[in-house]
Write an enzyme that holds these catalytic residues in place. Structure first.
Site, PDB file in Angstrom:
ATOM      1  CE1 TYR A 139     -10.133  21.958 -26.698  1.00 46.16           C
ATOM      2  CE2 TYR A 139     -11.594  23.507 -25.585  1.00 46.16           C
ATOM      3  CZ  TYR A 139     -11.246  22.800 -26.717  1.00 46.16           C
ATOM      4  OH  TYR A 139     -11.989  22.924 -27.860  1.00 46.16           O
TER       5      TYR A 139
ATOM      6  CE  LYS B 268      -8.942  23.834 -29.360  1.00 49.19           C
ATOM      7  NZ  LYS B 268      -8.586  23.413 -30.738  1.00 49.19           N
TER       8      LYS B 268
END
Length: 301
Positions: free
Chosen positions: A171, A175
């Site tokens: 993640y 991002k």
């Protein structure tokens, strides 16, 4: 009195729940016609029997607004292209794209499967790139035809992408990639009338319900600082014509706070004017680090 987004057509991905739903409702309340995209999957990306996009469309229409649902997979070329086509065929134009769709598959790095890495990078990073690509192609064609748009793209990064987050290597990488994509897109697309910015929101959604399990309120006000609706006003403003001149920026937003995030820039430096030996390089680095700012702590460290 005119609303901030009167006449604009806005696409929001992952808009069936949480932040995306809040954004879609907020844009509609400001006069925008909204394409509500949601694939209708669970928190980990597996199929979900619900159809949240249709529910959000019903909410907007019940309040007197205009909206249409899109259930395609925006991490595929076909799905992303049909997202833009839906806006153009339904409303005749596209003005703003909000990339928001995502899910989690958290593991410590040594336990992180390749499939979980690929799945999270796919939905977050590829799921930003493809809608951006197809929307930008439309706006470039408009600009070359002499109809330069007042177009806006808002991408969704995270504090995990800016500082890292323990147990979220996939993640955090995705991002962080979104920030890089935002900077490149802002530079490449400005000539076509397109502004591109990113937000790093903190709010209670399906992805953060364990982190923000309890309602957090500001002292003596009853203000729910983790409500996703707190993030949407900034997104709506960035997606409107009122944000003229603001591009290539990353904003952290939480509760009633908005922060301009300042990314990598040159800090202390040393130049020998010739090749360093390994020992010399190490000595130079230690001196430079003593002069440099200490980086922010990784979330969860």
């Amino acid at each position: 009195m005119s609303a901030l987004c009167d006449g604009r057509v806005v696409v929001v991905t992952g808009a069936g729940r949480g932040l995306g739903r809040a954004h879609a409702l907020a844009f509609a309340a400001e006069g925008a016609r909204v394409v509500v995209n949601d694939l209708g999957v669970g928190l980990d990306g597996t199929p979900d029997p619900d159809s949240p996009a249709a529910q959000v469309v019903a909410e907007i229409r019940a309040a007197g607004g205009e909206a249409v649902a899109h259930g395609g997979d925006i991490a595929t070329g076909t799905g992303a292209k049909s997202l833009v086509t839906t806006a153009l065929e339904t409303y005749g134009r596209l003005d703003t794209l909000v990339n928001n769709a995502g899910y989690l598959r958290d593991r410590m790095l040594v336990n992180l499967d390749e499939d979980d890495w690929d799945a999270v990078l796919r939905v977050h990073l590829k799921g930003h790139f493809l809608p951006l690509k197809h929307a930008a192609a439309h706006w470039r064609a408009e600009s070359k035809a002499g109809r330069t748009p007042t177009a806006r793209i808002i991408n969704t990064s995270s504090g995990a992408g800016l500082l890292g987050s323990v147990g979220q290597g996939n993640y955090s990488a995705a991002k962080a990639g979104i920030v890089g994509l935002t900077l490149v897109a802002a530079s490449e697309l400005s000539r076509y009338g397109v502004q591109v910015n990113a937000i790093a929101p903190a709010a209670r959604t399906r992805m953060t319900e364990h982190t923000f399990a309890e309602t957090m309120t500001a002292p003596d006000s009853g203000f729910d600082t983790m409500a996703p609706e707190n993030v949407s006003p900034l997104v709506v403003w960035l997606g409107s014509a009122a944000s003229a001149g603001v591009t290539g920026r990353v904003f952290e937003t939480e509760g009633g706070r908005i922060t301009v995030m300042e990314g990598w820039r040159a800090g202390p430096s040393a130049d020998k004017g010739a090749r360093w030996s390994a020992g010399e390089a190490g000595e130079a680095v230690l001196k430079l680090l003593a002069e440099a700012e200490v980086p922010g702590a990784v979330y969860g460290a």
